[in-house]
Design a protein around this motif. Structure first.
Motif, PDB file in Angstrom:
ATOM      1  N   SER A 134       5.448 -36.058  90.352  1.00  0.00           N
ATOM      2  CA  SER A 134       5.530 -38.307  90.339  1.00  0.00           C
ATOM      3  C   SER A 134       7.105 -38.116  90.272  1.00  0.00           C
ATOM      4  O   SER A 134       8.153 -36.757  90.661  1.00  0.00           O
ATOM      5  CB  SER A 134       5.339 -38.678  89.747  1.00  0.00           C
ATOM      6  OG  SER A 134       5.213 -38.633  88.489  1.00  0.00           O
ATOM      7  N   SER A 135       8.029 -39.019  91.161  1.00  0.00           N
ATOM      8  CA  SER A 135       9.108 -38.902  91.273  1.00  0.00           C
ATOM      9  C   SER A 135       9.347 -40.417  91.559  1.00  0.00           C
ATOM     10  O   SER A 135       8.442 -41.163  91.975  1.00  0.00           O
ATOM     11  CB  SER A 135       9.472 -38.073  92.918  1.00  0.00           C
ATOM     12  OG  SER A 135      10.983 -38.672  92.790  1.00  0.00           O
ATOM     13  N   ASP A 136      10.966 -40.958  91.071  1.00  0.00           N
ATOM     14  CA  ASP A 136      11.062 -42.493  91.222  1.00  0.00           C
ATOM     15  C   ASP A 136      12.356 -41.866  91.411  1.00  0.00           C
ATOM     16  O   ASP A 136      13.211 -42.671  90.880  1.00  0.00           O
ATOM     17  CB  ASP A 136      10.537 -43.347  89.897  1.00  0.00           C
ATOM     18  CG  ASP A 136      11.886 -42.723  89.052  1.00  0.00           C
ATOM     19  OD1 ASP A 136      12.239 -41.429  89.359  1.00  0.00           O
ATOM     20  OD2 ASP A 136      11.881 -43.776  87.794  1.00  0.00           O
ATOM     21  N   GLY A 137      12.792 -41.337  92.350  1.00  0.00           N
ATOM     22  CA  GLY A 137      13.501 -40.507  92.823  1.00  0.00           C
ATOM     23  C   GLY A 137      14.629 -41.307  93.701  1.00  0.00           C
ATOM     24  O   GLY A 137      14.788 -42.543  94.694  1.00  0.00           O
ATOM     25  N   SER A 138      16.421 -41.005  93.083  1.00  0.00           N
ATOM     26  CA  SER A 138      17.340 -41.904  93.284  1.00  0.00           C
ATOM     27  C   SER A 138      18.105 -40.804  93.576  1.00  0.00           C
ATOM     28  O   SER A 138      18.276 -40.323  93.476  1.00  0.00           O
ATOM     29  CB  SER A 138      17.459 -43.046  93.248  1.00  0.00           C
ATOM     30  OG  SER A 138      18.150 -42.953  91.368  1.00  0.00           O
ATOM     31  N   ILE A 139      19.507 -41.324  94.427  1.00  0.00           N
ATOM     32  CA  ILE A 139      20.785 -40.606  94.769  1.00  0.00           C
ATOM     33  C   ILE A 139      21.830 -40.771  93.723  1.00  0.00           C
ATOM     34  O   ILE A 139      22.280 -42.102  93.777  1.00  0.00           O
ATOM     35  CB  ILE A 139      21.125 -40.488  96.640  1.00  0.00           C
ATOM     36  CG1 ILE A 139      19.982 -40.092  97.287  1.00  0.00           C
ATOM     37  CG2 ILE A 139      22.563 -39.905  96.380  1.00  0.00           C
ATOM     38  CD1 ILE A 139      20.433 -39.894  98.759  1.00  0.00           C
ATOM     39  N   PHE A 487      25.762 -35.642 103.042  1.00  0.00           N
ATOM     40  CA  PHE A 487      24.841 -35.250 103.313  1.00  0.00           C
ATOM     41  C   PHE A 487      23.735 -36.334 103.064  1.00  0.00           C
ATOM     42  O   PHE A 487      22.785 -37.429 103.564  1.00  0.00           O
ATOM     43  CB  PHE A 487      24.543 -33.997 103.627  1.00  0.00           C
ATOM     44  CG  PHE A 487      22.883 -34.045 104.129  1.00  0.00           C
ATOM     45  CD1 PHE A 487      22.918 -33.999 105.203  1.00  0.00           C
ATOM     46  CD2 PHE A 487      21.984 -33.225 103.782  1.00  0.00           C
ATOM     47  CE1 PHE A 487      21.602 -33.434 105.909  1.00  0.00           C
ATOM     48  CE2 PHE A 487      20.973 -32.917 103.602  1.00  0.00           C
ATOM     49  CZ  PHE A 487      21.248 -32.833 105.440  1.00  0.00           C
ATOM     50  N   CYS A 488      23.245 -36.095 101.792  1.00  0.00           N
ATOM     51  CA  CYS A 488      22.588 -36.080 101.021  1.00  0.00           C
ATOM     52  C   CYS A 488      22.108 -37.970 101.315  1.00  0.00           C
ATOM     53  O   CYS A 488      20.979 -39.062 101.762  1.00  0.00           O
ATOM     54  CB  CYS A 488      21.944 -36.054  99.536  1.00  0.00           C
ATOM     55  SG  CYS A 488      21.305 -34.183  99.304  1.00  0.00           S
ATOM     56  N   LYS A 489      23.615 -38.699 100.686  1.00  0.00           N
ATOM     57  CA  LYS A 489      23.278 -39.808 100.316  1.00  0.00           C
ATOM     58  C   LYS A 489      23.103 -39.924 102.565  1.00  0.00           C
ATOM     59  O   LYS A 489      22.608 -41.504 102.594  1.00  0.00           O
ATOM     60  CB  LYS A 489      24.933 -40.434  99.919  1.00  0.00           C
ATOM     61  CG  LYS A 489      24.735 -40.455  99.022  1.00  0.00           C
ATOM     62  CD  LYS A 489      26.506 -40.814  98.889  1.00  0.00           C
ATOM     63  CE  LYS A 489      26.424 -40.524  96.719  1.00  0.00           C
ATOM     64  NZ  LYS A 489      28.249 -40.598  96.453  1.00  0.00           N
ATOM     65  N   ASP A 490      23.407 -39.786 103.162  1.00  0.00           N
ATOM     66  CA  ASP A 490      23.439 -40.192 104.717  1.00  0.00           C
ATOM     67  C   ASP A 490      22.106 -40.270 104.928  1.00  0.00           C
ATOM     68  O   ASP A 490      21.666 -40.975 105.851  1.00  0.00           O
ATOM     69  CB  ASP A 490      24.061 -39.187 105.548  1.00  0.00           C
ATOM     70  CG  ASP A 490      24.658 -39.611 107.107  1.00  0.00           C
ATOM     71  OD1 ASP A 490      24.331 -40.565 107.316  1.00  0.00           O
ATOM     72  OD2 ASP A 490      24.476 -38.353 107.939  1.00  0.00           O
ATOM     73  N   VAL A 491      21.341 -38.917 104.832  1.00  0.00           N
ATOM     74  CA  VAL A 491      20.437 -39.476 105.644  1.00  0.00           C
ATOM     75  C   VAL A 491      19.433 -39.780 104.527  1.00  0.00           C
ATOM     76  O   VAL A 491      17.562 -39.529 104.728  1.00  0.00           O
ATOM     77  CB  VAL A 491      19.783 -37.761 105.883  1.00  0.00           C
ATOM     78  CG1 VAL A 491      20.530 -37.207 107.244  1.00  0.00           C
ATOM     79  CG2 VAL A 491      20.133 -37.073 104.012  1.00  0.00           C
ATOM     80  N   GLY A 492      19.445 -40.536 103.630  1.00  0.00           N
ATOM     81  CA  GLY A 492      18.508 -40.944 101.831  1.00  0.00           C
ATOM     82  C   GLY A 492      17.752 -39.519 101.840  1.00  0.00           C
ATOM     83  O   GLY A 492      16.322 -39.652 101.461  1.00  0.00           O
ATOM     84  N   LEU A 493      17.852 -38.785 100.963  1.00  0.00           N
ATOM     85  CA  LEU A 493      17.356 -37.426 100.200  1.00  0.00           C
ATOM     86  C   LEU A 493      17.982 -37.541  99.316  1.00  0.00           C
ATOM     87  O   LEU A 493      18.793 -37.702  99.069  1.00  0.00           O
ATOM     88  CB  LEU A 493      17.844 -36.445 101.195  1.00  0.00           C
ATOM     89  CG  LEU A 493      16.873 -35.389 102.597  1.00  0.00           C
ATOM     90  CD1 LEU A 493      17.304 -34.393 103.059  1.00  0.00           C
ATOM     91  CD2 LEU A 493      15.581 -35.582 101.871  1.00  0.00           C
ATOM     92  N   PRO A 494      16.915 -37.805  98.210  1.00  0.00           N
ATOM     93  CA  PRO A 494      17.362 -37.719  96.693  1.00  0.00           C
ATOM     94  C   PRO A 494      18.384 -36.679  96.183  1.00  0.00           C
ATOM     95  O   PRO A 494      17.577 -35.194  97.241  1.00  0.00           O
ATOM     96  CB  PRO A 494      16.387 -38.018  96.070  1.00  0.00           C
ATOM     97  CG  PRO A 494      15.089 -38.857  96.959  1.00  0.00           C
ATOM     98  CD  PRO A 494      15.796 -38.164  98.388  1.00  0.00           C
ATOM     99  N   TYR A 495      19.129 -36.440  95.508  1.00  0.00           N
ATOM    100  CA  TYR A 495      19.594 -34.366  95.236  1.00  0.00           C
ATOM    101  C   TYR A 495      19.611 -34.461  93.590  1.00  0.00           C
ATOM    102  O   TYR A 495      19.951 -36.125  92.899  1.00  0.00           O
ATOM    103  CB  TYR A 495      20.947 -35.289  95.778  1.00  0.00           C
ATOM    104  CG  TYR A 495      21.667 -33.664  94.967  1.00  0.00           C
ATOM    105  CD1 TYR A 495      22.689 -34.211  94.030  1.00  0.00           C
ATOM    106  CD2 TYR A 495      21.446 -32.916  95.113  1.00  0.00           C
ATOM    107  CE1 TYR A 495      24.131 -33.195  93.748  1.00  0.00           C
ATOM    108  CE2 TYR A 495      22.200 -31.399  94.663  1.00  0.00           C
ATOM    109  CZ  TYR A 495      23.947 -31.892  93.257  1.00  0.00           C
ATOM    110  OH  TYR A 495      24.042 -30.553  92.843  1.00  0.00           O
ATOM    111  N   ALA A 496      18.566 -33.369  93.143  1.00  0.00           N
ATOM    112  CA  ALA A 496      18.423 -34.029  92.085  1.00  0.00           C
ATOM    113  C   ALA A 496      19.446 -33.303  90.955  1.00  0.00           C
ATOM    114  O   ALA A 496      20.187 -31.786  91.726  1.00  0.00           O
ATOM    115  CB  ALA A 496      16.899 -33.042  91.646  1.00  0.00           C
ATOM    116  N   LEU A 497      20.051 -33.912  90.063  1.00  0.00           N
ATOM    117  CA  LEU A 497      21.534 -33.432  89.535  1.00  0.00           C
ATOM    118  C   LEU A 497      21.133 -33.850  87.572  1.00  0.00           C
ATOM    119  O   LEU A 497      20.988 -35.115  87.680  1.00  0.00           O
ATOM    120  CB  LEU A 497      22.562 -33.850  89.879  1.00  0.00           C
ATOM    121  CG  LEU A 497      23.623 -33.463  89.543  1.00  0.00           C
ATOM    122  CD1 LEU A 497      24.422 -32.026  89.626  1.00  0.00           C
ATOM    123  CD2 LEU A 497      24.817 -34.794  90.244  1.00  0.00           C
TER     124      LEU A 497
END
Length: 538
Positions: A134-139, A487-497
């Motif tokens: 599961s995921s509650d992902g955010s950037i 890029f991730c912020k621009d397209v709304g993709l969560p970036y796992a860090l």
């Protein structure tokens, strides 16, 4: 020299979706790259990266995968296999190796033509029966947990609802229904955390991903500055020198660490061909329980509840049995994680020799001689290391045993670093419409660390960046990371860090989750068996 008219006409011929499907139904390996239709049957057995990587791209637009993994020169050579072109945005088929089904082409059959859309949707949905955390992902950080946090089966009530008369008949299908419930829950969690899978959204992600490639290229981040590796060479040369010195002094425990670093990472007696074949498939079907060899570690590990179903691996061409041995290890896998990884080096030897002995790499073409050269290299390695250093250099059997075990076990941090990037990430298959960049970022994490610690991680902390752009040299990955975050912020993709410690906690948590799922499944199986026995006696 201009191409003959017939060749030019063949390459410019427009092929319909049904025609491409018919070619695949006839057994041809067809991939689409930049709108060009390539028939690569003849290249399968020559491909230096192995045939499995190509097979996972059959029927798909492989543009981004091909660009990521191949040099411009290699991509130019692919044009020799072009048999036509397609118009507009290509909608992917599910490749045959992943269970896709294809119909023979019947010319002028309007009924079949009009049924394309329904068939394609059903093909895509077949690929979605997989697991995902599961995921509650955010950037820029995404946390994920699977339904293993639950204390009971998502369908536990169905056990008590089984009637005695139907228990025997339904026994075989009840357990998979629990797995399906978990799978659906995990897919839903991923769908809620990531951009929609509609063609417009995914194409926008792809176009911006390609624009980022152009920017990376313009900034020279693909260029390898070999002087940057001088520090690496000096450090490892120093460590190896210390290793020999400690051996001469008889300090076997001290020299073990050095041998573990040098031999395991560089001159390790492993097959490069095996690594390329394995790694290329991993980059294309990352974190797929059925297809990615880098997460197929039964009986020791299961990072997805779907592995509890004894899946068939398309990479190894065998069933990954969830037997009593696997049940034991999976139950305790969160506790045994570091212990098992300490012995991972020996498994790499096994995989390498299996690849070389069985001749799983190209036997013809430009790479035909690699197998024999690698066999020679492994023999040389075991001569100087096994015979020269271990047998001749250490006087006692016990000393030799300690030396070999410790020198191999200290490579455990490397295995932790590698598994850390994927074990806690999604294992769901969201279907053939998901774009390459979204799939890579959904299944891969990066490890956050200060720049002065980069030498310790060796570039492996930037696995998400590496998966997006595998040809970027390690010393340019940190600079590329800043561009990928934008890029991730621009397209709304969560970036796992994650930090290294936090990332390890996530992995241990995932292993514990699946262990709990295994325990729940065992309880369900027991309950269903008892109900079935009761129904049988009644």
């Amino acid at each position: 020299m201009p191409l003959p008219t017939s060749v030019t006409a063949r390459k410019s011929k427009s092929l319909s979706r049904r025609q491409v499907e018919g070619l695949i139904a006839d057994g041809h390996a067809i991939v689409v790259v930049h709108g060009k239709v390539l028939k690569v049957d003849a290249w399968l057995k020559y491909h230096p990266g192995g045939d499995k990587a190509i097979m996972h791209m059959v029927g798909r637009d492989a543009t981004d995968e091909v660009n990521a993994l191949h040099s411009p020169e290699a991509r130019k050579c692919m044009e020799a296999y072009q048999i036509g072109q397609v118009e507009g945005l290509w909608e992917n088929f599910l490749p045959p190796i992943q269970g896709g089904h294809f119909r023979a082409y019947i010319e002028d059959d309007e009924k079949l033509q009009h049924s394309d859309e329904n068939f394609d949707l059903s093909s895509s949905q077949n690929s979605s029966r997989s697991s995902t955390p599961s995921s509650d992902g955010s950037i820029p950080l995404i946390r994920r947990r699977g339904p293993g946090n639950a204390t009971e089966s998502p369908s536990s009530s169905s056990i008590s609802s089984l009637s005695s008369s139907s228990a025997v008949e339904r026994k075989a299908e009840t357990i998979p229904s629990y797995i399906d419930a978990w799978t659906k829950q995990e897919i839903d969690l991923d769908l809620s955390a990531y951009p929609p899978l509609d063609p417009v959204t995914q194409d926008e992600i792809v176009q911006k991903y390609r624009l980022l490639h152009d920017r990376i290229k313009a900034e020279g981040l693909y260029e390898c500055h070999y002087a940057s590796y001088l520090t690496e060479i000096c450090r490892y040369a120093l460590l190896f020198g210390l290793c020999l010195l400690f051996l001469r002094w008889g300090w076997y425990g001290t020299s073990d660490t050095v041998i573990g670093i040098i031999i395991a990472d560089f001159w390790g007696g492993l097959s490069l061909g095996w690594w390329k074949r394995n790694h290329n498939v991993h980059h294309i079907v990352t974190n797929s329980p059925e297809h990615d060899p880098d997460i197929e570690h039964l009986p020791f590990f299961a990072i997805s509840h779907r592995l509890l179903l004894s899946l068939r691996s398309t990479y190894y061409d065998r069933i990954m049995s969830y037997d009593s041995f696997a049940k034991f290890f999976v139950h305790y896998q969160s506790s045994l994680y570091y212990v098992i990884l300490a012995f991972g080096r020996f498994n790499l030897y096994r995989l390498s020799w299996e690849y070389l002995i069985l001749g799983l790499g190209p036997r013809k073409g430009p790479a035909w001689w690699h197998r024999w050269f690698e066999i020679l290299g492994n023999i040389v390695f075991w001569y100087w290391f096994g015979y020269g250093m271990v047998y001749k250099g250490i006087p006692t059997p016990w000393g030799r045993f300690v030396f070999v075990m410790v020198s191999h076990m200290v490579t455990m941090p490397l295995h932790v670093q590698i598994t850390l990037s994927h074990f806690a990430m999604s294992t769901a298959d969201l279907g053939v419409r998901e774009s390459f960049p979204q799939r890579m970022l959904r299944t891969t994490m990066d490890v956050d660390c200060p720049e002065w610690l980069d030498f310790l991680h060796g570039g492996l902390q930037f696995q998400a960046i590496h998966h997006l752009y595998p040809r970027i040299p390690r010393h340019n990955l940190r600079r590329t990371q800043k561009l990928v975050v934008e890029f991730c912020k621009d397209v709304g993709l969560p970036y796992a860090l994650y930090g290294f410690v936090e990332g390890n906690k996530e992995v241990i948590g995932r292993l514990a989750d699946v262990g709990r799922q295994a325990a729940i499944l065992a309880q369900c199986q027991k309950a269903v068996s008892e109900k079935a026995d009761l129904g049988h006696h009644t």
